[in-house]
Design a protein around this motif. Structure first.
Motif, mmCIF file in Angstrom:
data_model
loop_
_atom_site.group_PDB
_atom_site.id
_atom_site.type_symbol
_atom_site.label_atom_id
_atom_site.label_comp_id
_atom_site.label_asym_id
_atom_site.label_seq_id
_atom_site.Cartn_x
_atom_site.Cartn_y
_atom_site.Cartn_z
ATOM 1 N N PHE A 77 0.817 -1.209 0.000
ATOM 2 C CA PHE A 77 0.000 0.000 0.000
ATOM 3 C C PHE A 77 0.857 1.268 0.000
ATOM 4 C CE2 PHE A 77 -2.417 -3.331 1.989
ATOM 5 C CZ PHE A 77 -3.691 -3.174 1.479
ATOM 6 N N GLN A 78 0.228 2.340 -0.441
ATOM 7 C CA GLN A 78 0.921 3.629 -0.453
ATOM 8 C C GLN A 78 1.360 4.049 0.947
ATOM 9 O OE1 GLN A 78 -1.396 6.752 -2.200
ATOM 10 N NE2 GLN A 78 0.055 8.339 -1.640
ATOM 11 N N THR A 79 0.505 3.800 1.945
ATOM 12 C CA THR A 79 0.817 4.249 3.296
ATOM 13 C C THR A 79 1.515 3.148 4.103
ATOM 14 O OG1 THR A 79 -1.341 3.542 4.040
ATOM 15 C CG2 THR A 79 -1.127 5.826 3.357
ATOM 16 N N TYR A 80 2.092 2.165 3.427
ATOM 17 C CA TYR A 80 2.838 1.063 4.033
ATOM 18 C C TYR A 80 1.926 0.113 4.804
ATOM 19 C CZ TYR A 80 6.062 5.014 3.561
ATOM 20 O OH TYR A 80 6.708 6.120 3.118
ATOM 21 N N ALA A 81 1.067 0.682 5.675
ATOM 22 C CA ALA A 81 0.103 -0.145 6.403
ATOM 23 C C ALA A 81 0.759 -1.282 7.170
ATOM 24 C CB ALA A 81 -0.961 -0.687 5.447
ATOM 25 N N LEU A 82 1.827 -0.984 7.866
ATOM 26 C CA LEU A 82 2.426 -2.000 8.748
ATOM 27 C C LEU A 82 1.643 -2.034 10.050
ATOM 28 C CD1 LEU A 82 6.191 -1.184 8.209
ATOM 29 C CD2 LEU A 82 4.797 -2.910 7.076
ATOM 30 N N TYR A 83 1.623 -3.199 10.693
ATOM 31 C CA TYR A 83 0.932 -3.300 11.975
ATOM 32 C C TYR A 83 1.785 -2.612 13.039
ATOM 33 C CZ TYR A 83 -1.177 -6.900 9.151
ATOM 34 O OH TYR A 83 -1.775 -7.565 8.122
ATOM 35 N N ALA A 131 13.952 -6.880 14.352
ATOM 36 C CA ALA A 131 13.343 -6.828 15.683
ATOM 37 C C ALA A 131 12.703 -5.475 15.978
ATOM 38 C CB ALA A 131 14.380 -7.156 16.745
ATOM 39 N N ARG A 132 12.761 -4.551 14.998
ATOM 40 C CA ARG A 132 12.246 -3.218 15.297
ATOM 41 C C ARG A 132 10.751 -3.106 15.033
ATOM 42 N NH1 ARG A 132 16.374 1.068 12.788
ATOM 43 N NH2 ARG A 132 18.319 -0.013 13.224
ATOM 44 N N ARG A 133 10.162 -2.113 15.713
ATOM 45 C CA ARG A 133 8.772 -1.780 15.448
ATOM 46 C C ARG A 133 8.715 -0.781 14.283
ATOM 47 N NH1 ARG A 133 5.100 -2.049 20.040
ATOM 48 N NH2 ARG A 133 5.680 -3.956 21.119
ATOM 49 N N PRO A 134 7.576 -0.721 13.597
ATOM 50 C CA PRO A 134 7.476 0.237 12.488
ATOM 51 C C PRO A 134 7.825 1.669 12.897
ATOM 52 C CG PRO A 134 5.623 -1.234 12.441
ATOM 53 C CD PRO A 134 6.407 -1.587 13.681
ATOM 54 N N ALA A 135 7.470 2.050 14.135
ATOM 55 C CA ALA A 135 7.736 3.421 14.567
ATOM 56 C C ALA A 135 9.224 3.733 14.576
ATOM 57 C CB ALA A 135 7.151 3.644 15.958
ATOM 58 N N GLU A 136 10.052 2.694 14.622
ATOM 59 C CA GLU A 136 11.496 2.918 14.690
ATOM 60 C C GLU A 136 12.166 2.843 13.315
ATOM 61 O OE1 GLU A 136 11.638 0.693 19.050
ATOM 62 O OE2 GLU A 136 12.093 -0.386 17.210
ATOM 63 N N LEU A 137 11.351 2.879 12.265
ATOM 64 C CA LEU A 137 11.913 2.773 10.911
ATOM 65 C C LEU A 137 11.672 4.060 10.131
ATOM 66 C CD1 LEU A 137 10.499 -0.744 9.970
ATOM 67 C CD2 LEU A 137 12.780 -0.227 10.819
ATOM 68 N N SER A 138 12.545 4.323 9.164
ATOM 69 C CA SER A 138 12.327 5.470 8.277
ATOM 70 C C SER A 138 11.297 5.072 7.222
ATOM 71 C CB SER A 138 13.627 5.849 7.600
ATOM 72 O OG SER A 138 13.968 4.861 6.653
ATOM 73 N N GLY A 139 10.817 6.079 6.490
ATOM 74 C CA GLY A 139 9.799 5.820 5.467
ATOM 75 C C GLY A 139 10.250 4.772 4.458
ATOM 76 N N GLY A 140 11.483 4.899 4.003
ATOM 77 C CA GLY A 140 11.995 3.956 3.011
ATOM 78 C C GLY A 140 12.065 2.545 3.577
#
Ligand SMILES: Nc1ncnc2c1ncn2[C@@H]1O[C@H](COP(=O)(O)OP(=O)(O)O)[C@@H](O)[C@H]1O
Ligand SMILES: [Mg+2]
Lengths: 279, 332
Positions: free
Chosen positions: B81-87, B128-137
């Motif tokens: 998806f455009q907005t990544y939509a990771l849990y 092991a990271r959560r989505p919040a700890e990742l950059s957009g790319g």
């Protein structure tokens, strides 16, 4: 932060207004708590002074402890409040999810119908409710109160939560569907955690009127074993003599459980920041 | 591996017809891009293929099996998806595993697959990271990984690069192209960006107003657009359209010529105009020529060329590359 908010004059003014407001809001509560620790004479002679060695007294608390079954009243209040709250949040969130997530005929009308209760006070229906409870044999049960409070709290909960649920990323729910999650799983595991701040707000708004209510306990469940705290405290308010020590002590005690619940919910409010789900 | 067939797919939201009869065949291993302006129904079509939206009528076949009433998870597809939509509540590993777990795959096998994909996309250190700890790319990379792990028959991408910045977009675009070469999987990709479409696609499907305008390879669409819309949509800067009477071709309704097929001549040509603006891009020079009755004509010259502003020049069209359109937009 804009530069304007850093201006000291503005900042002082803002704080002065907020402090004044806080003082005004807290004053009655403070007076109640302070006076609950004083002798009867001291309450009337100088209601605003703090208790000192001479005027300090726990007579009010002793009376509350000795008379009636206040532990039971507290328990009743808690059971009613927590159970109603849980039902309001569960059903409110479910209805809000259905309204915001699924397109079906009459969706908008249904939303309006469910929100109608915000504008119509449930007490207007007291007589009918009482008849209903008598007919179903629920008078003098906590169930009666829980049912009524659930009905009372639902409209606002549905209204607020459906607004928030519309803002939950559609892509996220769809990603869940593609991964094979059930609609229940999507609702409980994906959507609910993201609207946690809204849930906490609704919880606070729902909880306080229930805890404080005197009307429905008086009408639907006045029996000794189903009395709530607010109703229990009424025994000290007589037609001719009022035991102010006991009333103030009972009220002071009644603040504590709501305070605890409030602290729990307000932490949720702050924690419910969920950056990183989308964009 | 998978093929996709759409047969007369229509979709209406209330009284609004969003898709007006889509017929399409996508072969095994093909990379097909749906391109069109915003709101033309690309996402809706993709969501219908995924099963997230019901078609009002028509049928969808994946691998020859009609899937109209098959739920998304059982269609053998994966979507990015455009907005990544990771849990948000799950780490990268669990984000990638969830679909397989739901499908009842054994834990060990899931672990193997996730590890393989993670190393393929070089994101082992993120696992092991959560989505919040990742950059957009990184998030989009995880989203792509989540799709690959499922080993679907059909990959669906809905504008996966739109939220990335320009440099990352070009890089991720390349990675998706490589991924397609490597996996040899069937991919359907939606974008409103014709450059993305041109660079990625085996075949492009140009959509407008809920109707397929043309299907063809990027070069077919560039060299031989079926109509005015496709001609204008494919190619950048876009094709110049000039009313026939002003281009000395009175019998033709509209003349189309791409900026790169015009040369400037001080002495004579098809149209006379004044230079109003020049953009120097290094490899190209883009010249804006204001022509009487016609308006702005865009000319693209190769290399660096000094052209004075306000100079009067003639635009000379390459006669072999001029296209002719009828009043209804069709080629003539
Ligand atoms: N759930 C919906 N309800 C009503 N209209 C919708 C809905 N989803 C999409 N549309 C409409 O369908 C049209 C196509 O939307 P979409 O497929 O998202 O376009 P694109 O992805 O090409 O930009 C738009 O006009 C949009 O407003
Ligand atoms: Mg779209």
């Amino acid at each position: 932060m804009s530069i304007a908010t850093h201006s000291p004059v503005r900042s002082i003014a803002a704080h002065a207004i907020l402090i004044a407001y806080t003082a005004i809001a807290l004053f009655p509560v403070l007076v109640i708590v302070v006076n609950s620790f004083k002798t009867r004479n001291a309450i009337f002679r100088s209601p605003l002074s703090l208790p000192d060695a001479e005027t300090f007294s726990l007579i009010g608390y002793q009376t509350v402890w000795a008379q009636g079954d206040f532990i039971l009243y507290f328990q009743n209040s808690l059971v009613v409040t927590v159970a109603s709250l849980a039902l309001v949040l569960l059903f409110g969130a479910m209805a809000a999810f259905a309204l915001s997530e699924y397109r079906f005929r009459g969706n908008t009308l249904m939303g309006l119908y469910l929100a109608l209760g915000i504008m119509i006070p449930i007490r207007l229906g007291t007589v009918a409710i009482l008849q209903l409870m008598v007919a179903s044999g629920l008078v003098n049960t906590l169930t009666a109160l829980i049912l009524v409070y659930t009905a009372q709290g639902l409209p606002l909960a549905v209204f607020i939560l459906s607004e928030f649920m519309q803002q939950v990323s559609k892509d996220l729910k769809d990603a869940g569907r593609i991964d094979g999650l059930s609609e229940y799983h999507i609702f409980f595991r994906l959507v609910l955690p993201l609207v946690r701040p809204a849930m906490a707000t609704v919880a606070v708004f729902t909880m306080i009127p229930i805890w404080n209510d005197l009307w429905f306990p008086l009408i639907l469940a006045p029996a000794e074993e189903t009395k709530t705290v607010t109703l229990g405290a009424q025994v000290f308010i007589g037609q001719f003599v009022t035991n102010w020590n006991a009333v103030l002590s009972a009220l002071s005690l009644a603040i504590l459980p709501v305070l605890v619940l409030y602290v729990i919910f307000s932490r949720q409010l702050i924690r419910g920041i969920t950056a990183g789900a989308v964009k | 591996m998978g093929s996709l067939t759409l047969h007369d797919v229509r979709k209406s939201f209330g009284s609004v017809d969003v898709l007006k009869g889509i017929d399409l065949e996508v072969g095994e291993g093909e990379f097909v891009v749906f391109v069109g302006p915003s709101g033309c129904g690309k996402s809706t079509l993709l969501r219908i293929i995924a099963g997230l939206e019901d078609a009002t009528s028509g049928s969808i076949l994946i691998n020859g099996r009609e899937v109209n009433s098959v739920p998304p998870a059982k269609r053998g597809i994966a979507m990015v998806f455009q907005t990544y939509a990771l849990y948000p509540h799950l780490n990268v590993r669990d984000n990638m595993s969830l679909g397989l777990k739901q499908a009842g795959m054994a834990k060990a096998e899931i672990g193997q697959r996730v590890d393989k994909v993670a190393s393929m996309l070089s994101m082992k250190e993120l696992i092991a990271r959560r989505p919040a700890e990742l950059s957009g790319g990184q998030r989009q990379r995880v989203a792509i990984g989540r799709a690959i792990v499922r080993e679907p028959d059909l990959f669906l991408f809905d504008e996966p690069l739109s939220n990335l910045d320009a440099a990352l977009r070009a890089q991720t675009r390349l990675e998706i192209a490589k991924l397609h070469d490597h996996l040899k999987a069937t991919m359907v990709y939606v974008t409103h960006d014709q450059v993305e479409a041109m660079t990625l696609a085996d075949r492009i499907v140009v959509l407008n107003g809920g109707v397929i305008q043309q299907v063809g390879s990027p070069m077919e669409l560039y060299n031989n657009p079926a109509n005015l819309f496709v001609a204008g949509f494919i190619g950048s800067p876009r094709m110049n359209f000039i009313p026939g009477i002003h281009a000395g071709r009175g019998s033709i309704h509209t003349v189309g010529v791409r900026p790169e097929h015009i040369t400037l001549d001080p002495d004579g040509g098809d149209l006379e105009g004044t230079v109003t603006h020049v953009e120097y891009l290094g490899a190209d020079t883009i010249i804006y020529l204001e022509c009487k009755d016609v308006g702005l004509i865009i000319v693209r010259n190769f290399g660096e060329q000094r052209i004075e502003n306000h100079k009067r020049l003639f635009a000379r069209f390459d006669p072999r590359r001029v296209m002719q359109f009828n009043a209804d937009g069709s080629r003539s």
